[in-house]
Design an enzyme around this catalytic site. Structure first.
Site, PDB file in Angstrom:
ATOM      1  N   ASP A 142       0.865  -1.184   0.000  1.00 55.94           N
ATOM      2  CA  ASP A 142       0.000   0.000   0.000  1.00 55.94           C
ATOM      3  C   ASP A 142       0.901   1.233   0.000  1.00 55.94           C
ATOM      4  OD1 ASP A 142      -2.060   1.764   0.108  1.00 55.94           O
ATOM      5  OD2 ASP A 142      -2.905   1.041   1.990  1.00 55.94           O
ATOM      6  N   VAL A 143       1.299   1.646  -1.209  1.00 54.55           N
ATOM      7  CA  VAL A 143       2.286   2.715  -1.356  1.00 54.55           C
ATOM      8  C   VAL A 143       1.706   3.965  -1.999  1.00 54.55           C
ATOM      9  CG1 VAL A 143       4.194   1.081  -1.395  1.00 54.55           C
ATOM     10  CG2 VAL A 143       3.144   1.777  -3.549  1.00 54.55           C
ATOM     11  N   LYS A 144       0.557   3.836  -2.658  1.00 56.12           N
ATOM     12  CA  LYS A 144      -0.173   4.962  -3.265  1.00 56.12           C
ATOM     13  C   LYS A 144       0.739   5.913  -4.040  1.00 56.12           C
ATOM     14  CE  LYS A 144      -4.044   4.949   0.013  1.00 56.12           C
ATOM     15  NZ  LYS A 144      -3.577   3.941   0.992  1.00 56.12           N
ATOM     16  N   ARG A 145       1.584   5.345  -4.871  1.00 57.93           N
ATOM     17  CA  ARG A 145       2.469   6.168  -5.672  1.00 57.93           C
ATOM     18  C   ARG A 145       1.703   6.779  -6.841  1.00 57.93           C
ATOM     19  NH1 ARG A 145       5.258   6.261  -1.399  1.00 57.93           N
ATOM     20  NH2 ARG A 145       7.175   5.060  -1.278  1.00 57.93           N
ATOM     21  N   THR A 205      -0.523  -0.252  -4.690  1.00 54.65           N
ATOM     22  CA  THR A 205      -1.602   0.710  -4.883  1.00 54.65           C
ATOM     23  C   THR A 205      -1.033   1.953  -5.560  1.00 54.65           C
ATOM     24  OG1 THR A 205      -1.285   1.636  -2.662  1.00 54.65           O
ATOM     25  CG2 THR A 205      -2.927  -0.116  -2.910  1.00 54.65           C
TER      26      THR A 205
END
Length: 308
Positions: A103-106, A140
């Site tokens: 879950d890194v939301k880059r 993510t």
């Protein structure tokens, strides 16, 4: 990797993912006390406590679940030592046979987006050698920079047979400030969902695409709409439990085959021992409390799917 995720969901009968989003305040005293005795009240001590806490939860739950979702921010706050704990957690979960959703939301463009994709999902070239670094199975990604931000991730996913979960309708209360804005009479999140479905056509597994979506459990009506918009995309659904989502609210995120969605619970599981329902386990039994919370969540969702 989507094929492996689906296989593990079928084997466990548990379309759920445990969010390994540790805060130091969640870690029982006996763990922090031991870590601080060895490393002091330092960043290294904090990271060691987080790692040991995660390990206990994984050991107690890995046979029940298909996947975990470590949220990188919870590790980054402790700097390099925290990232080491993140890496240890990813590697250990792989050893236990779990699918890891980073879950890194880059979200960026061009070479920057490509570097993020390589760092989390691919291999980095160093001279004549290539190395996996964080090596999650999915990541993510924020799509609001458009295709320029997504294509480098898809390219790496094709090479590595890995996947993405793209933010479409998030669970936070203010998500509607942008995501619900109407464009030609349709909400933006729906247009993003259509784009996710199109991107997904480029990278298909046996039954579903490697390119999935994130849709919050707190918005079940929108989930029902997006299920139809993205029939071949797996939906990662955060917001179960602590944020209010319940099994009965989530059935529309699934397709008729009982697949198509994976429900995330983070603090509702990893900090279960702090809830009144599981308080009898105490801090020493925090991992057993987490296991019980997983079993209860599986029963809730399974029951809701059977009765829909």
């Amino acid at each position: 990797m989507i094929n492996k995720l689906i296989k593990k969901i079928k084997e466990t009968g548990a379309p759920i993912v445990v969010g390994l989003d540790p805060m130091l305040s969640y870690v029982p005293e006996h763990i922090t006390k031991k870590a601080f005795a060895e490393y002091g009240e330092t960043l290294e001590g904090a990271a060691e406590a987080i790692w040991q806490y995660n390990k206990g939860i994984v050991d107690a739950t890995y046979d029940l679940i298909p996947a975990v979702k470590p949220q990188i921010a919870m590790y980054e706050q402790f700097g390099i030592e925290g990232l080491k704990a993140f890496q240890k957690t990813v590697d250990y979960c792989h050893e236990k046979g779990l699918v890891v959703i980073g879950d890194v939301k880059r979200g960026d463009i061009g070479s920057t987006s490509a570097a993020y994709a390589v760092g989390h999902l691919g291999k980095v070239q160093v001279g004549s050698n290539a190395y996996h670094t964080f090596n999650e199975d999915f990541a993510t990604v924020n799509p609001y920079l458009g295709t320029d931000g997504i294509k480098p991730f898809i390219d790496v996913c094709k090479e590595e047979k890995k996947g993405l979960f793209i933010l479409v309708k998030t669970s936070n209360p203010s998500s509607g400030e942008f995501q619900d804005q109407l464009i030609d009479g349709r909400p933006l999140y729906e247009l993003v969902g259509e784009k996710v479905a199109k991107w997904g056509e480029e990278h298909m597994g046996d039954e579903y695409s490697y390119i999935g979506a994130v849709v919050g459990a707190t918005y079940p009506k929108q989930g029902e709409i997006l299920r139809k918009v993205m029939p071949k995309s797996f939906i990662l659904v955060p917001g179960y439990g602590a944020q209010g989502g319940q099994g009965k609210d989530l059935v529309h995120f699934f397709n008729e085959d009982g697949l198509g969605a994976i429900i995330n619970s983070s603090r509702g599981i990893i900090a279960a021992y702090k809830q009144e329902k599981y308080a009898a386990f105490g801090g020493e039994g925090y991992a057993d409390a987490s296991r019980q919370a997983v079993e209860d969540m599986i029963a809730d969702i399974r029951g809701a799917l059977e009765n829909r």
